[in-house]
Design an enzyme around this catalytic site. Structure first.
Site, short mmCIF file in Angstrom:
data_model
loop_
_atom_site.label_atom_id
_atom_site.label_comp_id
_atom_site.label_asym_id
_atom_site.label_seq_id
_atom_site.Cartn_x
_atom_site.Cartn_y
_atom_site.Cartn_z
N GLY A 70 36.38 25.35 56.30
CA GLY A 70 37.06 25.62 57.57
C GLY A 70 36.13 25.40 58.73
O GLY A 70 35.00 24.93 58.56
N GLU A 86 39.08 19.61 58.88
CA GLU A 86 37.95 20.28 58.25
C GLU A 86 37.89 19.99 56.75
O GLU A 86 36.80 19.84 56.18
CB GLU A 86 38.01 21.79 58.50
CG GLU A 86 37.74 22.20 59.94
CD GLU A 86 36.28 22.03 60.35
OE1 GLU A 86 35.42 21.81 59.47
OE2 GLU A 86 36.00 22.11 61.57
N GLU A 90 34.60 18.44 55.26
CA GLU A 90 33.77 19.25 54.37
C GLU A 90 33.96 18.90 52.89
O GLU A 90 33.05 19.11 52.09
CB GLU A 90 34.05 20.74 54.58
CG GLU A 90 33.66 21.20 55.98
CD GLU A 90 33.67 22.71 56.14
OE1 GLU A 90 34.16 23.40 55.24
OE2 GLU A 90 33.20 23.17 57.20
N SER A 105 40.22 38.45 62.00
CA SER A 105 39.24 38.38 63.08
C SER A 105 37.84 38.64 62.56
O SER A 105 37.66 39.43 61.63
CB SER A 105 39.56 39.42 64.16
OG SER A 105 40.75 39.11 64.81
N GLU A 137 27.27 21.98 49.09
CA GLU A 137 27.93 21.89 47.78
C GLU A 137 29.39 22.30 47.94
O GLU A 137 29.72 23.11 48.80
CB GLU A 137 27.33 22.91 46.81
CG GLU A 137 26.00 22.59 46.22
CD GLU A 137 25.62 23.69 45.23
OE1 GLU A 137 26.02 23.59 44.06
OE2 GLU A 137 24.95 24.65 45.64
#
Ligand SMILES: [Zn+2]
Length: 169
Positions: A70, A86, A90, A105, A137
């Protein structure tokens, strides 16, 4: 208190009590400069047998620790678009349909307050994963043998995901 100068006009701000909080205030604009949490996304990615795809962080905060994939929502993006981007950055995967999971939050952290919109995504076992930006990783873990996640709110998202899964069994 974050803004020493007004982001509208550049005038030095002063502290002023407004609505029960000490806020940065611009006397020139006669406006309080509100501070808000930064919106971000995180995704619970699981394969068909229910293993979780977690990433090891290559950057602070929490460098070397595990978390959900994220990151921050950029200007002009919807939360879904940020999640898709993302995942591509990623994990190297190109998948368009993350499902909304929950909202949480993270208060007073490395980046101040962050609002995190959680998604879920089920992927095929044979999908090729290529760890990319900001991660070192990406590894599948069973629920029982997974590492602790460095962000409390990511743990909360996993718990919500597990509870939903149980309810659907
Ligand atoms: Zn101003």
């Amino acid at each position: 208190m974050k803004y020493r100068y007004c982001y509208h006009c550049g005038t030095r701000t002063v502290g002023k009590q407004i609505d029960g909080r000490l806020r940065d205030f611009c006397k020139n604009c006669q406006l309080p400069l509100y501070e808000n949490p930064i919106p971000s996304v995180a995704v619970v990615v699981a394969n068909q047998p229910g293993e979780l795809l977690l990433v090891r962080r290559g950057v602070e905060p929490g460098i070397g620790e595990w978390c959900l994939p994220g990151g921050f929502i950029e200007i002009g993006e919807t939360p879904q678009e940020a999640a898709v981007r993302e995942l591509k950055e990623e994990l190297g995967i190109d998948i368009q349909n993350p499902q909304l999971l929950d909202v949480g939050s993270h208060i007073n952290g490395y980046y101040g307050d962050v609002l995190i919109i959680g998604f879920t995504l089920q992927i095929d076992d044979n999908l090729k994963i290529i760890p990319g930006d900001d991660v070192t990783e990406a590894v599948y873990f069973s629920i029982e043998n997974r590492p602790d996640l460095v962000f409390r709110v990511h743990e909360d998202f996993l718990n919500t995901w597990l509870a939903n899964r149980k309810n659907n069994e």
